[in-house]
Design a protein around this motif. Structure first.
Motif, short mmCIF file in Angstrom:
data_model
loop_
_atom_site.label_atom_id
_atom_site.label_comp_id
_atom_site.label_asym_id
_atom_site.label_seq_id
_atom_site.Cartn_x
_atom_site.Cartn_y
_atom_site.Cartn_z
N LEU A 13 0.78 -1.19 0.02
CA LEU A 13 -0.08 0.01 0.05
C LEU A 13 0.80 1.26 -0.20
O LEU A 13 0.57 2.00 -0.91
CB LEU A 13 -1.06 0.06 1.25
CG LEU A 13 -1.71 1.27 1.58
CD1 LEU A 13 -2.69 1.55 0.43
CD2 LEU A 13 -2.30 1.33 2.75
N PHE A 14 1.91 1.27 0.85
CA PHE A 14 2.60 2.49 1.06
C PHE A 14 3.61 2.60 -0.25
O PHE A 14 3.80 3.81 -0.68
CB PHE A 14 3.50 2.49 2.29
CG PHE A 14 2.64 2.90 3.69
CD1 PHE A 14 2.71 4.32 3.82
CD2 PHE A 14 1.92 1.81 4.23
CE1 PHE A 14 1.94 4.63 5.00
CE2 PHE A 14 1.22 2.26 5.39
CZ PHE A 14 1.19 3.77 5.90
N VAL B 240 3.56 8.38 8.14
CA VAL B 240 2.93 7.09 8.40
C VAL B 240 2.07 6.93 9.43
O VAL B 240 2.62 7.43 10.91
CB VAL B 240 4.18 6.00 8.44
CG1 VAL B 240 3.43 4.54 8.97
CG2 VAL B 240 5.08 5.78 7.55
N TYR B 241 0.94 6.60 9.66
CA TYR B 241 0.04 6.62 10.62
C TYR B 241 -0.21 5.33 11.11
O TYR B 241 -0.95 4.24 10.83
CB TYR B 241 -1.16 7.29 10.02
CG TYR B 241 -2.24 7.72 10.98
CD1 TYR B 241 -2.22 7.70 12.46
CD2 TYR B 241 -3.73 8.11 10.62
CE1 TYR B 241 -3.17 8.15 13.34
CE2 TYR B 241 -4.54 8.52 11.51
CZ TYR B 241 -4.30 8.72 12.87
OH TYR B 241 -5.25 8.84 13.81
N GLU C 11 10.69 -3.33 11.99
CA GLU C 11 10.83 -3.71 10.86
C GLU C 11 10.09 -3.17 9.68
O GLU C 11 10.80 -2.61 8.69
CB GLU C 11 11.08 -5.11 10.72
CG GLU C 11 12.11 -5.82 11.80
CD GLU C 11 11.78 -5.87 13.03
OE1 GLU C 11 12.84 -5.79 14.02
OE2 GLU C 11 10.59 -5.80 13.47
N LEU C 12 8.98 -3.10 9.87
CA LEU C 12 8.15 -2.66 8.93
C LEU C 12 8.03 -0.82 8.81
O LEU C 12 8.15 -0.37 7.66
CB LEU C 12 6.55 -2.83 9.11
CG LEU C 12 5.78 -2.58 7.94
CD1 LEU C 12 6.09 -2.97 6.79
CD2 LEU C 12 4.16 -2.93 8.54
N TYR C 13 8.15 -0.35 10.03
CA TYR C 13 8.67 1.04 9.84
C TYR C 13 9.83 1.37 9.04
O TYR C 13 9.90 2.30 8.30
CB TYR C 13 8.78 1.41 11.28
CG TYR C 13 7.67 1.85 12.35
CD1 TYR C 13 6.30 2.03 11.97
CD2 TYR C 13 8.07 1.75 13.89
CE1 TYR C 13 5.41 2.37 12.93
CE2 TYR C 13 6.96 1.97 14.53
CZ TYR C 13 5.91 2.21 14.20
OH TYR C 13 4.82 2.38 15.06
N ALA C 14 10.84 0.52 9.30
CA ALA C 14 12.05 0.83 8.62
C ALA C 14 11.93 0.54 6.85
O ALA C 14 12.65 1.42 6.13
CB ALA C 14 13.12 -0.03 9.18
N LEU D 177 11.00 4.47 1.55
CA LEU D 177 10.22 4.66 0.34
C LEU D 177 10.18 6.30 -0.05
O LEU D 177 10.46 7.17 1.06
CB LEU D 177 8.70 4.28 0.55
CG LEU D 177 8.40 2.73 0.49
CD1 LEU D 177 7.01 2.38 1.08
CD2 LEU D 177 8.76 2.27 -0.96
N PRO D 178 10.20 6.75 -1.07
CA PRO D 178 10.08 8.01 -1.49
C PRO D 178 9.10 8.86 -0.83
O PRO D 178 7.95 8.34 -0.52
CB PRO D 178 10.00 8.32 -2.92
CG PRO D 178 9.13 6.78 -3.30
CD PRO D 178 9.88 5.98 -2.29
N HIS D 179 9.25 10.05 -0.37
CA HIS D 179 8.26 10.93 0.21
C HIS D 179 7.88 10.75 1.70
O HIS D 179 7.11 11.44 2.29
CB HIS D 179 7.04 11.18 -0.57
CG HIS D 179 7.28 11.43 -1.95
ND1 HIS D 179 7.67 12.63 -2.28
CD2 HIS D 179 7.10 10.62 -3.09
CE1 HIS D 179 7.84 12.80 -3.51
NE2 HIS D 179 7.57 11.67 -4.34
#
Length: 297
Positions: A116-117, A130-131, A144-147, A152-154
């Protein structure tokens, strides 16, 4: 933009649509108070209950009435296609950034959320927050998913759902996030009871429900923490504990909607059905807390 106090206002709603006058006044109030950014159409802004047209209109109103204050707009939706439509509408409205939570009906996997992101950031021209709000989305991010997503861009900020109550543990938590996130991404705390602790622990931003209706006490906490006066920030947060207790008991949206109505900032019953707000006894408690804390329009 993704530092300091980000104030998240309500989107007053009737069955006929958005109360545009009340919403514009809320946004203008936050800009006048000196919030560092305005988070329109967050969870407090009931974005998930609005049509595409209502969301696009709300984004335009927010930008028009925020003056020079940057506006960040929530773009979460169940389908990626609808997220991309919301992102397009927000960017066309002139927002400074967008806020994305992974909404779902079917449970999402980490690969679903990363995809999705990835799809959304590939189609953005503005920064993204990121919410992470597991209480409403029922999805829990791993570090790990945060990282992965932050590469990713932006991607400009990660909004975390609170920190440990112990100051040392909170500082360790923020330091771990600093180690795994790129230096281009700020760390923002949410969950208003954690605002002072998160800022004192080194969070760059506080994404605040309270600030969207009563910006002054949230600004006091933010500015004192930013100046290094950790104890004063903690003391101001402790003073607001009766309000944090109501948030914990009833949910921040229902409480802040009732508080805004009692302060004359929104009409009564401005939540989208089927949300019906608080019962009479709970409304009386909100009134007592507001009077005790001296919170008013």
């Amino acid at each position: 933009m993704f530092t300091g106090l980000s104030a998240f206002p309500l989107t007053p709603i009737t069955e006929a649509g958005i109360d545009e006058k009340a919403f514009a006044a809320l946004v203008g109030r936050l800009a006048a108070a000196g919030a560092d950014s305005i988070g329109a159409l967050g969870s407090t802004g009931s974005y998930a209950y609005l049509t595409r047209e209502e969301r696009a209109r709300a984004a335009r109103i927010a930008v028009e009435h925020a003056g020079r204050t940057p506006v960040i707009v929530g773009i979460g939706a169940l389908r990626t296609r609808h997220v991309l439509e919301a992102a397009e509408d927000a960017q066309n409205a002139g927002v400074s950034g967008v806020l994305l939570a992974p909404l779902s009906y079917q449970p999402l996997t980490e690969d679903d959320v990363f995809g999705l992101f990835a799809d959304v950031t590939a189609n953005l021209s503005v920064p993204l927050v990121v919410y992470d709000n597991p209480g409403t989305t029922h999805f829990t991010f791993t570090d790990e998913l945060y990282a992965r997503i932050a590469e990713l861009p932006h991607v400009a900020s990660v909004k975390i759902p609170g920190v440990p109550a112990d100051p040392a543990a909170a500082q360790a938590r923020v330091q771990r996030l600093r180690r795994i996130l790129p230096g281009t991404a700020t760390v923002g705390v949410s969950g208003d009871a954690f605002g002072a602790t998160g800022l004192n622990a080194g969070c760059d931003a506080w994404y605040s429900v309270l600030a969207g209706t009563f910006p002054e006490p949230a600004l006091t906490i933010t500015r004192t923490a930013q100046s290094g006066n950790a104890e004063q920030a903690r003391a101001e947060s402790r003073r607001l504990q009766p309000l944090w207790d109501l948030f914990a008991r009833h949910g921040s949206l229902r409480v802040i909607a009732e508080a805004a109505a009692q302060a004359g900032l929104t009409p009564p019953h401005s939540l989208p059905l089927p949300l019906r707000g608080l019962e009479a006894g709970d409304r009386a408690q909100v009134r007592e807390v507001l009077e005790h804390l001296g919170l008013h329009a």
